[in-house]
Design a protein around this motif. Sequence first.
Motif, mmCIF file in Angstrom:
data_model
loop_
_atom_site.group_PDB
_atom_site.id
_atom_site.type_symbol
_atom_site.label_atom_id
_atom_site.label_comp_id
_atom_site.label_asym_id
_atom_site.label_seq_id
_atom_site.Cartn_x
_atom_site.Cartn_y
_atom_site.Cartn_z
ATOM 1 N N ARG A 22 -13.775 20.268 77.904
ATOM 2 C CA ARG A 22 -14.435 20.626 79.170
ATOM 3 C C ARG A 22 -15.848 21.158 78.943
ATOM 4 O O ARG A 22 -16.731 20.910 79.743
ATOM 5 C CB ARG A 22 -13.606 21.660 79.944
ATOM 6 N N LEU A 48 -17.961 18.066 78.610
ATOM 7 C CA LEU A 48 -17.987 17.313 79.862
ATOM 8 C C LEU A 48 -18.793 18.018 80.947
ATOM 9 O O LEU A 48 -19.530 17.372 81.695
ATOM 10 C CB LEU A 48 -16.563 17.057 80.346
ATOM 11 N N ASP A 49 -18.663 19.328 81.034
ATOM 12 C CA ASP A 49 -19.370 20.088 82.070
ATOM 13 C C ASP A 49 -20.887 20.040 81.895
ATOM 14 O O ASP A 49 -21.633 20.280 82.845
ATOM 15 C CB ASP A 49 -18.911 21.549 82.087
ATOM 16 N N THR A 84 -24.542 15.598 83.024
ATOM 17 C CA THR A 84 -24.970 15.539 84.420
ATOM 18 C C THR A 84 -25.590 14.195 84.777
ATOM 19 O O THR A 84 -26.036 14.008 85.903
ATOM 20 C CB THR A 84 -26.003 16.645 84.699
ATOM 21 N N LEU A 127 -15.464 11.302 82.018
ATOM 22 C CA LEU A 127 -16.771 11.258 82.675
ATOM 23 C C LEU A 127 -16.766 10.255 83.827
ATOM 24 O O LEU A 127 -17.292 10.534 84.908
ATOM 25 C CB LEU A 127 -17.867 10.920 81.669
ATOM 26 N N GLU A 155 -14.215 9.394 85.581
ATOM 27 C CA GLU A 155 -13.423 10.004 86.657
ATOM 28 C C GLU A 155 -14.240 11.015 87.448
ATOM 29 O O GLU A 155 -13.964 11.271 88.612
ATOM 30 C CB GLU A 155 -12.172 10.666 86.078
ATOM 31 N N ARG A 156 -15.268 11.590 86.819
ATOM 32 C CA ARG A 156 -16.169 12.529 87.501
ATOM 33 C C ARG A 156 -17.292 11.798 88.242
ATOM 34 O O ARG A 156 -18.158 12.423 88.827
ATOM 35 C CB ARG A 156 -16.779 13.498 86.490
#
Length: 164
Positions: free
Chosen positions: A40, A43-44, A47, A64, A66-67
């Motif tokens: 995480r 991934l966080d 951007t 990524l 999925e985001r």
Amino acid sequence: MIADFSHGLRGNPCALRRTDGVLIRLPVRRWHAPARGADRWLLDRCTGPTLDLGCGPGRLVTALAERGLPALGVDISADAVERTLFRGGTALRRDALGRLPAEGRWSHVLLADGNIGIGGDPAQLLRRAKVLLRPKGTVLLELDPIGGLWRGAGRLEASGVVGP
């Protein structure tokens, strides 16, 4: 040969025995599981368009996507690329040090799971990552406290089988 040897070892203990006898346990279960926990953090910080060098079975690329972020995995292993595609990620079978799509336009380059060792020369790989990034892009690097750099031959060991 590593891809062929590791095929189907999900969930089984796997290790690399270095030529000096040191045994390094490989987190195969983590690589094949969905992204979670420490993943995480990486991934966080993504951007924008992200390139995952040495994507393996694609847990980060898939997370990524999925985001809703554009993400491309790159791996030299056909098995890894196939697994990434099966999970719903996008991946290419390529050498991370060779030509790649959108060079100079990626927001982020991921080097997770010990992939700073791709090519055996971390400084060269970081210079390569810089070429792949857009201005002010970032390299997101995960380092494992296993014990420093090592370069040499080794054998994979899993389920009582020792590789060549």
